[in-house]
Design a protein around this motif. Structure first.
Motif, mmCIF file in Angstrom:
data_model
loop_
_atom_site.group_PDB
_atom_site.id
_atom_site.type_symbol
_atom_site.label_atom_id
_atom_site.label_comp_id
_atom_site.label_asym_id
_atom_site.label_seq_id
_atom_site.Cartn_x
_atom_site.Cartn_y
_atom_site.Cartn_z
ATOM 1 N N MET A 1 0.921 -1.053 -0.006
ATOM 2 C CA MET A 1 -0.197 0.025 0.039
ATOM 3 C C MET A 1 0.946 1.300 0.103
ATOM 4 S SD MET A 1 -3.013 0.862 0.023
ATOM 5 C CE MET A 1 -4.061 2.209 0.182
ATOM 6 N N HIS A 2 1.984 1.176 0.667
ATOM 7 C CA HIS A 2 2.832 2.220 0.828
ATOM 8 C C HIS A 2 3.442 2.637 -0.542
ATOM 9 C CE1 HIS A 2 5.795 5.128 2.206
ATOM 10 N NE2 HIS A 2 6.910 4.529 1.964
ATOM 11 N N THR A 3 4.021 1.473 -1.305
ATOM 12 C CA THR A 3 4.408 1.645 -2.627
ATOM 13 C C THR A 3 3.477 2.369 -3.558
ATOM 14 O OG1 THR A 3 5.860 -0.278 -2.137
ATOM 15 C CG2 THR A 3 5.430 0.441 -4.397
ATOM 16 N N GLN A 4 2.236 1.859 -3.483
ATOM 17 C CA GLN A 4 1.165 2.572 -4.369
ATOM 18 C C GLN A 4 0.922 3.741 -4.075
ATOM 19 O OE1 GLN A 4 -2.551 0.381 -4.034
ATOM 20 N NE2 GLN A 4 -3.580 1.767 -5.733
ATOM 21 N N ASP A 5 1.174 4.305 -2.917
ATOM 22 C CA ASP A 5 0.785 5.490 -2.585
ATOM 23 C C ASP A 5 1.954 6.570 -3.244
ATOM 24 O OD1 ASP A 5 -1.642 5.137 -1.281
ATOM 25 O OD2 ASP A 5 -0.696 5.105 0.807
ATOM 26 N N LYS A 6 3.216 5.821 -2.999
ATOM 27 C CA LYS A 6 4.111 6.626 -3.311
ATOM 28 C C LYS A 6 4.266 6.768 -4.873
ATOM 29 C CE LYS A 6 9.575 6.420 -3.279
ATOM 30 N NZ LYS A 6 10.483 5.621 -2.944
ATOM 31 N N GLN A 7 3.662 5.733 -5.747
ATOM 32 C CA GLN A 7 3.691 5.637 -7.259
ATOM 33 C C GLN A 7 2.660 6.878 -7.586
ATOM 34 O OE1 GLN A 7 2.558 1.657 -8.507
ATOM 35 N NE2 GLN A 7 4.745 1.172 -8.259
ATOM 36 N N GLU A 8 1.598 6.973 -6.624
ATOM 37 C CA GLU A 8 0.546 7.816 -7.186
ATOM 38 C C GLU A 8 0.997 9.370 -6.925
ATOM 39 O OE1 GLU A 8 -2.764 7.160 -4.654
ATOM 40 O OE2 GLU A 8 -3.566 5.419 -6.020
ATOM 41 N N ALA A 9 1.948 9.792 -5.860
ATOM 42 C CA ALA A 9 2.355 10.971 -5.453
ATOM 43 C C ALA A 9 3.252 11.003 -6.573
ATOM 44 C CB ALA A 9 2.980 10.932 -4.380
ATOM 45 N N LEU A 10 4.183 10.341 -7.102
ATOM 46 C CA LEU A 10 5.103 10.455 -8.306
ATOM 47 C C LEU A 10 4.182 10.912 -9.305
ATOM 48 C CD1 LEU A 10 7.797 8.106 -7.599
ATOM 49 C CD2 LEU A 10 8.121 10.318 -7.355
ATOM 50 N N TRP A 11 3.272 10.067 -9.741
ATOM 51 C CA TRP A 11 2.480 10.384 -10.988
ATOM 52 C C TRP A 11 1.820 11.776 -11.220
ATOM 53 C CZ3 TRP A 11 1.555 8.716 -15.756
ATOM 54 C CH2 TRP A 11 0.421 9.321 -16.385
ATOM 55 N N LYS A 12 1.428 12.319 -10.029
ATOM 56 C CA LYS A 12 0.723 13.643 -9.585
ATOM 57 C C LYS A 12 1.680 14.560 -9.733
ATOM 58 C CE LYS A 12 -3.162 12.509 -6.496
ATOM 59 N NZ LYS A 12 -3.872 12.702 -5.313
ATOM 60 N N PHE A 13 3.050 14.347 -9.153
ATOM 61 C CA PHE A 13 4.072 15.309 -9.269
ATOM 62 C C PHE A 13 4.477 15.674 -10.684
ATOM 63 C CE2 PHE A 13 8.679 16.199 -9.213
ATOM 64 C CZ PHE A 13 8.690 17.373 -8.672
ATOM 65 N N GLY A 14 4.792 14.537 -11.592
ATOM 66 C CA GLY A 14 4.969 14.429 -12.819
ATOM 67 C C GLY A 14 3.979 15.142 -13.756
ATOM 68 N N SER A 15 2.663 14.909 -13.293
ATOM 69 C CA SER A 15 1.536 15.587 -14.218
ATOM 70 C C SER A 15 1.457 16.887 -14.017
ATOM 71 C CB SER A 15 0.266 14.945 -13.703
ATOM 72 O OG SER A 15 0.297 13.722 -13.916
#
Length: 278
Positions: free
Chosen positions: A1-15
């Motif tokens: 779950m922590h990894t998924q949240d990190k990926q979502e945060a990185l995706w938002k940051f990149g967007s």
């Protein structure tokens, strides 16, 4: 779950980074255009470039007005674009209502034929339209610029898709109460289509405001020129009046911003409202 949240945060940051880059790529040329309208042409190619607005806007505008009647061109563009938008909204909404809520012979083939005209390039239509305008004596007139494109195929499509969402039971109830077919259109259909009409109004206004090739063929009198034609007149064989072009372009984009800022709250809602079946 922590990894998924990190990926979502990185995706938002990149967007967000991507959106900031795209916004900068759009705004930097606009800012330079505004700055260039306020400096003399001798400073256009200076290094380092001028990034702070100067004080030559009025001088550049006076030179522009001396070469072309730009004030008249602004009036021509506003009249043509506004008249075209209003007329096209009426025609497209009426056609869309008919295709969405009535059954008649050859309904589907006629609708798809209208959509098929979208693939025709304007270059293919200019010569036939020009010959037609010559025969009926409409060359060098507002009518020749406005009427041929009034029944916009894209507008008919958007109106038809949105008006299909109006419940048939609502129209039947109004008929039982004695409403005429025209009253169904302007008292029931149109009030529910305001977001879609606003979105279509932006599209139609921008389409006519920036039109160049067809008005260039139809309009020969400089007193009838729209803004794109007046600006094109400034490009000579020996010298290009960059300072005057920047002033004219800066003034030309103001109505676009005004129209979009006024109707922006309806734009996305109007475009998407007909994409979901109810």
């Amino acid at each position: 779950m922590h990894t998924q949240d990190k990926q979502e945060a990185l995706w938002k940051f990149g967007s967000y980074i991507f959106l900031l880059v795209v916004t900068a790529l759009v705004l930097i040329p606009l800012y330079w255009m505004l700055v260039a309208a306020t400096i003399p042409q001798s400073e256009f190619f200076s290094w380092p470039p001028q990034l702070i607005p100067g004080t030559y806007f009025l001088e550049n505008f006076a030179a522009l007005q001396e070469n072309v009647d730009f004030v008249r061109s602004i009036g021509n563009s506003i009249f043509i674009a506004v008249t075209y938008t209003i007329l096209s909204l009426i025609l497209c909404s009426m056609a869309g209502f008919a295709f969405a809520k009535y059954e008649f012979r050859f309904k589907e083939p006629l609708f798809y034929f209208i959509l098929a005209t979208l693939v025709l390039p304007i270059q293919l239509l200019i010569i036939p339209l020009f010959l037609l305008m010559v025969q009926i004596g409409w060359t060098n007139s507002y009518l020749a610029v406005i009427l041929p494109w009034a029944a916009n195929p894209l507008g008919i499509f958007l109106m038809r898709q949105n008006m299909k969402a109006i419940p048939d039971s609502l129209l039947e109830s109004a008929r039982m109460d004695g409403a005429t077919e025209f009253q169904l259109y302007y008292k029931i259909a149109l009030p529910t289509m305001l977001p879609s009409l606003a979105a279509l109004a932006i599209i139609l206004f921008l389409n006519q405001w920036q039109a160049f090739l067809y008005p260039l063929v139809i309009l020969q009198d400089p007193q009838m020129f729209t803004i794109p034609l007046a600006l094109a007149d400034l490009v000579g064989q020996q010298r290009v009046a960059f300072d005057q072009i920047m002033v004219g372009t800066s003034l030309a984009v103001l109505p676009i911003f005004i129209v979009f800022l006024t109707l922006q709250q309806y734009f996305i809602k109007g475009i998407l409202s007909g994409s979901v079946k109810q």
